[in-house]
Motif scaffolding. Structure first.
Motif, mmCIF file in Angstrom:
data_model
loop_
_atom_site.group_PDB
_atom_site.id
_atom_site.type_symbol
_atom_site.label_atom_id
_atom_site.label_comp_id
_atom_site.label_asym_id
_atom_site.label_seq_id
_atom_site.Cartn_x
_atom_site.Cartn_y
_atom_site.Cartn_z
ATOM 1 N N ARG A 44 0.830 -1.212 0.000
ATOM 2 C CA ARG A 44 0.000 0.000 0.000
ATOM 3 C C ARG A 44 0.867 1.266 0.000
ATOM 4 N N ARG A 45 1.861 1.269 -0.869
ATOM 5 C CA ARG A 45 2.782 2.400 -0.994
ATOM 6 C C ARG A 45 2.624 3.118 -2.333
ATOM 7 N N GLU A 46 1.475 2.969 -2.964
ATOM 8 C CA GLU A 46 1.252 3.608 -4.258
ATOM 9 C C GLU A 46 1.450 5.117 -4.182
ATOM 10 N N GLU A 47 1.013 5.721 -3.063
ATOM 11 C CA GLU A 47 1.094 7.166 -2.942
ATOM 12 C C GLU A 47 2.540 7.673 -2.918
ATOM 13 N N ASN A 48 3.493 6.772 -2.723
ATOM 14 C CA ASN A 48 4.905 7.146 -2.687
ATOM 15 C C ASN A 48 5.614 6.989 -4.031
ATOM 16 N N ILE A 49 4.898 6.534 -5.053
ATOM 17 C CA ILE A 49 5.580 6.185 -6.301
ATOM 18 C C ILE A 49 6.312 7.362 -6.936
ATOM 19 N N GLU A 50 5.731 8.559 -6.911
ATOM 20 C CA GLU A 50 6.404 9.695 -7.531
ATOM 21 C C GLU A 50 7.721 10.000 -6.826
ATOM 22 N N SER A 51 7.718 10.011 -5.500
ATOM 23 C CA SER A 51 8.949 10.263 -4.735
ATOM 24 C C SER A 51 9.959 9.142 -4.942
ATOM 25 N N ILE A 52 9.478 7.926 -5.016
ATOM 26 C CA ILE A 52 10.371 6.781 -5.246
ATOM 27 C C ILE A 52 11.050 6.923 -6.601
ATOM 28 N N ILE A 53 10.270 7.249 -7.620
ATOM 29 C CA ILE A 53 10.830 7.407 -8.970
ATOM 30 C C ILE A 53 11.823 8.570 -8.993
ATOM 31 N N ASP A 54 11.498 9.672 -8.350
ATOM 32 C CA ASP A 54 12.411 10.820 -8.303
ATOM 33 C C ASP A 54 13.721 10.460 -7.611
ATOM 34 N N ASN A 55 13.632 9.769 -6.476
ATOM 35 C CA ASN A 55 14.846 9.364 -5.757
ATOM 36 C C ASN A 55 15.661 8.369 -6.578
ATOM 37 N N PHE A 56 14.976 7.440 -7.204
ATOM 38 C CA PHE A 56 15.666 6.452 -8.039
ATOM 39 C C PHE A 56 16.400 7.153 -9.183
ATOM 40 N N LYS A 57 15.726 8.100 -9.807
ATOM 41 C CA LYS A 57 16.323 8.856 -10.918
ATOM 42 C C LYS A 57 17.582 9.587 -10.463
ATOM 43 N N THR A 58 17.531 10.192 -9.281
ATOM 44 C CA THR A 58 18.695 10.888 -8.728
ATOM 45 C C THR A 58 19.857 9.922 -8.516
ATOM 46 N N LEU A 59 19.565 8.751 -7.968
ATOM 47 C CA LEU A 59 20.608 7.742 -7.741
ATOM 48 C C LEU A 59 21.217 7.267 -9.059
ATOM 49 N N VAL A 60 20.360 7.011 -10.036
ATOM 50 C CA VAL A 60 20.839 6.536 -11.339
ATOM 51 C C VAL A 60 21.670 7.616 -12.023
ATOM 52 N N ASN A 61 21.189 8.849 -12.018
ATOM 53 C CA ASN A 61 21.933 9.937 -12.656
ATOM 54 C C ASN A 61 23.311 10.109 -12.030
ATOM 55 N N ARG A 62 23.390 9.999 -10.726
ATOM 56 C CA ARG A 62 24.679 10.113 -10.045
ATOM 57 C C ARG A 62 25.590 8.948 -10.446
ATOM 58 N N GLU A 63 25.057 7.760 -10.445
ATOM 59 C CA GLU A 63 25.834 6.552 -10.784
ATOM 60 C C GLU A 63 26.317 6.577 -12.234
ATOM 61 N N GLU A 64 25.464 7.032 -13.131
ATOM 62 C CA GLU A 64 25.761 7.002 -14.566
ATOM 63 C C GLU A 64 26.363 8.320 -15.085
#
Length: 186
Positions: free
Chosen positions: A85-105
């Motif tokens: 029941r964490r659907e409401e967090n998906i936008e923040s999760i995607i944003d954080n994931f994107k930040t991690l990926v951008n830093r890594e790549e």
């Protein structure tokens, strides 16, 4: 605060899996596909976030829409969010994931604001120049804003480089106003 911690926990877990499977950019693209549908399809958005729709029904919808379109890992990740029941967090999760990926790549996203639309050639030249200057892989997001009159404004990370004519005129006005009236012969 709790939502932020939840988003960090899930995005970090997916990031570690993405590194392990050498699929960071794939996962990022797939999450963007899911988010695009959430943003652009009101009916899907309503179903995805609705509290009274059972998780099994939501997962059936996700399976129907995305099987064959996204990897099993991303599909399972979305299902995990639904189960917990964490659907409401998906936008923040995607944003954080994107930040991690951008830093890594070593990727930096640059919003380029111009008064008129950039031609493809000019956009490519700008991207090449920014790649050289920043020593990162640059992703350009062009945007138009006639109010800047001319020139361009670059926004990336926490930086703004304002080379617009509007900014130049504002600066000129400030400079003129700072001149004491006695120096102007008034």
């Amino acid at each position: 605060m709790i939502n932020n911690e939840v988003a960090l926990k899930y995005s970090n877990a997916l990031f570690e899996l993405g590194k392990e499977k050498n699929s960071l950019l794939l996962f990022q693209n797939e999450l963007n596909q899911v988010w695009d549908l959430i943003e652009n399809n009101g009916e899907f958005r309503q179903a995805f976030f609705h509290k009274r729709i059972l998780p099994t029904d939501k997962k059936d919808i996700i399976k129907e829409l995305f099987t064959g379109e996204i990897s099993e890992y991303t599909l399972n990740f979305i299902n995990l969010l639904i189960d917990n029941r964490r659907e409401e967090n998906i936008e923040s999760i995607i944003d954080n994931f994107k930040t991690l990926v951008n830093r890594e790549e070593a990727i930096v996203e640059v919003e380029v604001i111009t008064a008129v639309e950039l031609s493809d050639d000019l956009e490519a030249q700008l991207k090449d120049k920014l790649n050289q200057l920043l020593d990162y892989e640059v992703v350009v997001y062009p945007k138009t804003d006639p109010e800047i009159i001319g020139g361009m404004v670059l926004k990336f990370n926490d930086f703004i480089v304002d080379g617009s004519i509007k900014r130049g005129l504002t600066k000129l006005e400030e400079d003129i106003k700072s001149v004491p009236s006695s120096m102007l012969g008034v």
